[in-house]
Design an enzyme around this catalytic site. Structure first.
Site, PDB file in Angstrom:
ATOM      1  N   HIS A 107      33.342  43.913  38.978  1.00 23.66           N
ATOM      2  CA  HIS A 107      34.465  44.948  38.827  1.00 23.66           C
ATOM      3  C   HIS A 107      33.082  46.180  39.806  1.00 23.66           C
ATOM      4  O   HIS A 107      32.125  46.141  39.247  1.00 23.66           O
ATOM      5  CB  HIS A 107      34.969  45.353  37.670  1.00 23.66           C
ATOM      6  CG  HIS A 107      34.966  44.247  37.047  1.00 23.66           C
ATOM      7  ND1 HIS A 107      37.143  44.266  36.888  1.00 23.66           N
ATOM      8  CD2 HIS A 107      35.453  42.755  36.934  1.00 23.66           C
ATOM      9  CE1 HIS A 107      37.617  43.414  36.160  1.00 23.66           C
ATOM     10  NE2 HIS A 107      36.748  42.571  35.875  1.00 23.66           N
ATOM     11  N   GLU A 109      32.777  49.159  38.528  1.00 25.82           N
ATOM     12  CA  GLU A 109      32.415  49.792  37.502  1.00 25.82           C
ATOM     13  C   GLU A 109      31.217  48.893  37.238  1.00 25.82           C
ATOM     14  O   GLU A 109      30.372  49.727  36.983  1.00 25.82           O
ATOM     15  CB  GLU A 109      32.953  50.388  36.555  1.00 25.82           C
ATOM     16  CG  GLU A 109      34.124  51.868  36.515  1.00 25.82           C
ATOM     17  CD  GLU A 109      35.431  50.643  36.706  1.00 25.82           C
ATOM     18  OE1 GLU A 109      36.630  51.716  37.136  1.00 25.82           O
ATOM     19  OE2 GLU A 109      35.521  49.510  37.683  1.00 25.82           O
ATOM     20  N   CYS A 134      40.442  49.000  34.272  1.00 24.29           N
ATOM     21  CA  CYS A 134      40.863  48.445  33.435  1.00 24.29           C
ATOM     22  C   CYS A 134      40.367  48.339  32.095  1.00 24.29           C
ATOM     23  O   CYS A 134      39.237  48.629  31.839  1.00 24.29           O
ATOM     24  CB  CYS A 134      40.793  47.022  34.548  1.00 24.29           C
ATOM     25  SG  CYS A 134      38.917  46.090  34.211  1.00 24.29           S
ATOM     26  N   CYS A 137      36.159  46.549  32.255  1.00 23.96           N
ATOM     27  CA  CYS A 137      35.527  48.004  32.142  1.00 23.96           C
ATOM     28  C   CYS A 137      34.650  48.609  31.267  1.00 23.96           C
ATOM     29  O   CYS A 137      34.174  49.594  31.507  1.00 23.96           O
ATOM     30  CB  CYS A 137      35.576  48.285  34.058  1.00 23.96           C
ATOM     31  SG  CYS A 137      35.343  47.250  34.957  1.00 23.96           S
TER      32      CYS A 137
END
Length: 299
Positions: A107, A109, A134, A137
């Site tokens: 992801h 992040e 999300c 994260c």
């Protein structure tokens, strides 16, 4: 070919935005051979030149960071910037691996935060991202030593504490963990072997595995360079970040994604789990390389 792909995306973004600030940031990254990090000195110079705050400048950076995304599954590019305590910018982007399970994905992040961690950063103060984080994260960021004061910034909404995205959160303190991700807590595994093996063990010594005790690190031979990755666990378990993903992400943001990976060493402690099988699967899929495995014992 990936550096060519990034350059094409940079050129397309410059054409679409026709923005002096975007152009200046991209030109800086090209001068750095696509190394996706802006030192605090460069950040300060750009902020002064364009009369922008650091967060305002970072908001220009996130679409640029998204140019590094690898998305053969979703075709949905996310860019992020993690800001360190001095003001360094660490770029991140989502990465997917065609033919592998979803759990192997990175992801944006996670990408930016792992990038900062491997670069030696000790505290993240802000995360700037082009789409709302999300739940995965949000939970990953909740493991950071600066989580209580961490601010999340989006194009449409800035200066929001992480806890506003994760109310009544569950985290490491619920499991009795006081020293968390980005805190200094070195292990004591004996460093032996050749240079690549030693690098993997050194990475394992600074990995983060308070729940399973399966501390692990990985080292990749990338041309003449050695690139390492570190395991980072999470109180919610699933957002845990594997060492190969960590190393591949760092390779990407060092601008070395086009340089072949010739050899991989995984050094791992015998805890309650192992990342070997997933790591071998991805290494085989991407590079056709068998992982060299070192079983670590505490000194």
């Amino acid at each position: 070919m990936f550096r060519t792909d990034i350059l094409e995306r940079f050129e397309q973004l410059m054409s679409e935005k026709n923005c002096e600030i975007t152009n200046a940031i991209i030109e800086q990254l090209i001068r750095q051979d696509f190394h996706g990090q802006l030192s605090y000195g460069v950040v300060d110079e750009l902020c002064e030149k364009f009369k922008r705050s650091r967060i305002e400048l970072a908001l220009f950076c996130i679409l640029i960071a998204a140019c590094y995304a690898v998305t053969p599954v979703s075709h949905f590019n996310v860019g992020a910037v993690a800001i360190g305590k001095r003001g360094d910018f660490y770029f991140g982007a989502n990465q997917e691996f065609s033919g592998e399970c979803m759990q192997q994905s990175v992801h944006a992040e996670q990408s930016a935060i792992s990038h900062a961690w491997l670069a030696g950063e000790t505290l993240i103060t802000d995360v700037v991202v082009n789409y709302t984080p999300c739940g995965h994260c949000r939970q990953f960021m909740n493991e950071l030593n600066g989580a209580a004061n961490l601010k999340v910034h989006l194009p449409h909404s800035q200066d929001n504490l992480l806890q506003s995205y994760l109310p009544d959160s569950f985290g490491p303190k619920n499991l009795g963990i006081e020293k968390v991700l980005f805190d200094d807590q070195p292990q004591q595994f004996d460093v032996t072997g050749d240079k690549l093996q030693q690098a993997a063990i050194v990475a394992a010594n600074t990995s983060y595995a308070p729940y399973s005790k399966s501390f692990s690190g990985i080292a990749l031979q990338v041309g003449e360079r050695i690139i390492c990755g570190k395991y980072a666990e999470n109180a919610a378990f699933n957002p845990t970040f594997l060492p190969l993903q960590s190393a591949l992400n760092y390779r990407l943001f060092l601008g070395l994604a086009d340089v072949p990976v010739e050899r991989i060493v995984l050094a791992e402690a015998k805890g309650s789990l192992s990342s070997f099988a997933m790591t071998q699967a991805l290494a085989t899929s991407l590079f056709g390389v068998d992982i060299e495995y070192i079983s670590l014992q505490a000194v």
